[in-house]
Motif scaffolding. Structure first.
Motif, PDB file in Angstrom:
ATOM      1  N   SER A  66      46.474  49.618  45.813  1.00 54.81           N
ATOM      2  CA  SER A  66      46.242  48.919  44.545  1.00 54.81           C
ATOM      3  C   SER A  66      45.790  47.477  44.743  1.00 54.81           C
ATOM      4  N   LYS A  67      45.976  46.939  45.962  1.00 58.01           N
ATOM      5  CA  LYS A  67      45.627  45.537  46.209  1.00 58.01           C
ATOM      6  C   LYS A  67      44.473  45.371  47.191  1.00 58.01           C
ATOM      7  N   ARG A  68      43.918  46.450  47.659  1.00 58.28           N
ATOM      8  CA  ARG A  68      42.860  46.324  48.653  1.00 58.28           C
ATOM      9  C   ARG A  68      41.571  45.751  48.060  1.00 58.28           C
ATOM     10  N   GLN A  69      41.358  45.970  46.769  1.00 50.55           N
ATOM     11  CA  GLN A  69      40.157  45.400  46.155  1.00 50.55           C
ATOM     12  C   GLN A  69      40.289  43.897  45.941  1.00 50.55           C
ATOM     13  N   ASP A  70      41.507  43.357  46.118  1.00 49.61           N
ATOM     14  CA  ASP A  70      41.715  41.916  45.955  1.00 49.61           C
ATOM     15  C   ASP A  70      41.546  41.146  47.261  1.00 49.61           C
ATOM     16  N   ARG A  71      41.372  41.838  48.360  1.00 47.17           N
ATOM     17  CA  ARG A  71      41.268  41.150  49.644  1.00 47.17           C
ATOM     18  C   ARG A  71      40.036  40.246  49.744  1.00 47.17           C
TER      19      ARG A  71
ATOM     20  N   THR B  31      42.705  42.254  57.003  1.00 46.69           N
ATOM     21  CA  THR B  31      41.314  42.681  56.903  1.00 46.69           C
ATOM     22  C   THR B  31      40.681  42.652  58.286  1.00 46.69           C
TER      23      THR B  31
ATOM     24  N   THR C 284      34.283  41.702  57.806  1.00 47.30           N
ATOM     25  CA  THR C 284      34.401  41.381  56.381  1.00 47.30           C
ATOM     26  C   THR C 284      34.509  39.880  56.171  1.00 47.30           C
TER      27      THR C 284
ATOM     28  N   ASN D 148      29.124  42.217  47.349  1.00 47.45           N
ATOM     29  CA  ASN D 148      29.621  41.864  46.014  1.00 47.45           C
ATOM     30  C   ASN D 148      29.974  40.380  45.925  1.00 47.45           C
TER      31      ASN D 148
END
Length: 296
Positions: free
Chosen positions: A98-103, A128, A132, A143
């Motif tokens: 649920s928090k990987r898109q916030d990295r 990470t 990246t 993005n």
């Protein structure tokens, strides 16, 4: 010091159900005091359900009562024999799905506000990879236009204490490295510096101009055309042996002043000239009329 299970959830429960200070909860759960304050304000660990340390046999009610009566008291976790000999798991930090898109947002925040951190430190904090981090540093991430920098502590990806420790470590390393490798390569040995000449050398950009001189004509200034104040105002300067009559000078000055400062005289002169021209034209017209009458 041994930390409780589900430290952040335990901190949420202690904030909601006890009157312990932020420092006591932070020391017991292994969190930063500001992080506990963020939990109390609702900025950190939003949506996390509290975990009761008493029900999980990690803490006694008597221990909590003792800590509430003495703000300087440090909570002590109950001894768990099953945890003896347990080694810390090595490897990258686990990040929930649920928090990987916030990295990426956390990486951008660290790169922007803590540029002294190395890629390995950022990877350790956020969990990470170095590619990246490199793509976010050079803004080649797919993005990057939609990524906004957000504190990783607020996102729950790392602890404030861990972030402070990494920042202090990077600051110490930076202070130790006084000179870079390129600067060290430019240093010369003692023998080379002693063998150098004492005369200063001109930079290569202006080499060849050391013998440049100005021409005599350019060096000598031409002052023959300059006038003094007396000649500028058209006043003759008397010789040293000549006697000057002050009355004559004053009369000449008065005449000059009248000629310059009396505009009415010029206006009257123009009016007289115009009247004389009109009279001449009138006489010529009368002469022409008389000639015509004679012819008739």
């Amino acid at each position: 010091m041994q930390k409780p299970l589900m430290a952040k959830a335990t901190a949420v429960w202690l904030v909601d159900n006890t009157t312990l200070s932020f420092k006591q909860i932070a020391d017991f759960c292994g969190l930063h005091e500001l992080e506990v304050q963020g939990i109390a304000d609702g900025d950190v660990a939003t949506g996390v359900k509290g975990f009761d340390p008493i029900a999980s046999n990690q803490l006694d009610q008597a221990e909590i009562d003792k800590a509430q009566g003495n703000p300087a008291y440090v909570l002590k976790i109950k001894h768990n024999p099953a945890a003896e000999g347990e080694e810390k798991r090595r490897g990258p930090r686990y990040t929930p799905l649920s928090k990987r898109q916030d990295r990426p947002a956390a990486i951008l925040w660290l790169v922007k506000f803590h540029p002294e951190l190395a890629d390995a430190q950022i990877a350790k904090l956020v969990g990470t990879t170095k590619p990246t981090i490199a793509s976010i540093r050079d803004r080649s991430h797919w993005n990057i236009q939609n990524i906004q920098p957000i504190d990783p502590v607020a996102l729950g990806l790392s602890k404030q204490s861990e972030l402070d420790a990494e920042v202090q470590k990077a600051a110490r390393k930076r202070s130790d490295d006084v000179m870079s490798d390129d600067e060290r390569r430019k240093l010369v040995s003692t023998e080379t510096s002693l063998s150098m000449s004492d005369e200063p050398r001109l930079p290569s950009a202006i080499a060849g101009l050391e013998n440049f001189t100005l021409s005599p004509k350019a060096e000598k200034a031409d002052t023959t055309n300059y006038r003094d104040a007396e000649s500028f105002f058209r006043k003759a300067v008397p010789d040293a042996g000549e006697r000057v009559d002050m009355d004559d000078i004053s009369e000449e000055d008065d005449l000059d002043d009248d000629a310059v400062t009396d505009p009415e005289a010029d206006i009257d002169h123009e009016i007289d000239a115009e009247a004389e021209a009109e009279a001449i034209e009138t006489d010529e017209a009368l002469d022409d009329d008389s000639d015509d009458n004679d012819r008739r």
